[in-house]
Write a protein that holds these residues in place. Sequence first.
Motif, mmCIF file in Angstrom:
data_model
loop_
_atom_site.group_PDB
_atom_site.id
_atom_site.type_symbol
_atom_site.label_atom_id
_atom_site.label_comp_id
_atom_site.label_asym_id
_atom_site.label_seq_id
_atom_site.Cartn_x
_atom_site.Cartn_y
_atom_site.Cartn_z
ATOM 1 N N ALA A 3 4.409 -20.118 -7.933
ATOM 2 C CA ALA A 3 4.193 -18.674 -8.090
ATOM 3 C C ALA A 3 3.050 -18.203 -7.202
ATOM 4 C CB ALA A 3 3.861 -18.352 -9.545
ATOM 5 N N GLU B 298 1.885 -13.322 -10.179
ATOM 6 C CA GLU B 298 3.290 -13.382 -10.634
ATOM 7 C C GLU B 298 3.448 -13.955 -12.038
ATOM 8 O OE1 GLU B 298 6.015 -13.625 -6.630
ATOM 9 O OE2 GLU B 298 5.310 -15.529 -7.440
ATOM 10 N N TYR C 34 9.833 -16.947 -10.631
ATOM 11 C CA TYR C 34 8.730 -17.118 -9.675
ATOM 12 C C TYR C 34 8.593 -18.555 -9.188
ATOM 13 C CZ TYR C 34 6.194 -18.639 -13.863
ATOM 14 O OH TYR C 34 5.833 -19.285 -15.004
#
Length: 235
Positions: free
Chosen positions: A7, A11, A39
């Motif tokens: 990620a 996120e 993600y």
Amino acid sequence: MSYHIGAKDGEVAETVLLPGDPLRAQFIAENFLEDIYCYSKVRGMYGFSGVYQGKKVSVQGAGMGLPSTSIYVNELINFYRVKTIVRVGTCGSIHTDIGLGEKIIALGASTDSSVNRVKFNGQDFAPTADFDLLQKVNAVAGKIGMDILIGGIYSTDSFYLGNNDRWKVWSEHGVLGVEMESTALYTLAVAAKVRALSILMVSDNIITGKTASGEEREKGIREISKLALETIITE
Ligand code: HPA
């Protein structure tokens, strides 16, 4: 990005549901969250962010066992500044009268792992749930009429040890069930001042040998996911 979670900064939500199974992470995201976004697919250990009743939530797979759980919990805390982690998983019952599908909230997590002995210079640490989350899950379960058991559980390093008598001393000391992750979650969280709670459904009974069917598991996972999500939106 961290080593095992792909990620980008921002996120991952501050609040994360943590199933062991990455496909369960996908199931929870697809069935409960809106505006979902995957993600991370690193190692197939999916992570999703989405929205539940207006609150941003992530669901991250963490694998099986203390080492895998430790990797994801460490990275969620240290790279993504996560503040609340709720494990949603399964456990085995070590009592004849705690049946398949029952819900267990892990008040504390004993273990046969040496990981904390190493950390605490040979001494025993008693990892416990976050009290605030525990009070909230209890209140939410009462409100939605879900029966829960609150008590100690046991995180083992060995799913297959071949000696079923090893549970006896734990059940005699009031431990309700066995899984393989919560000791790591509770220990890492408390040291980082992060809140953690494990919500488990009984998928098998070690004494009777009964195991939940796929449908029973799915029903149980739905129920504990709902309980976890309703708990975290009470903030
Ligand atoms: N043993 C260990 N971990 C588990 C079990 C079990 O029987 N069931 C679900 N997680």
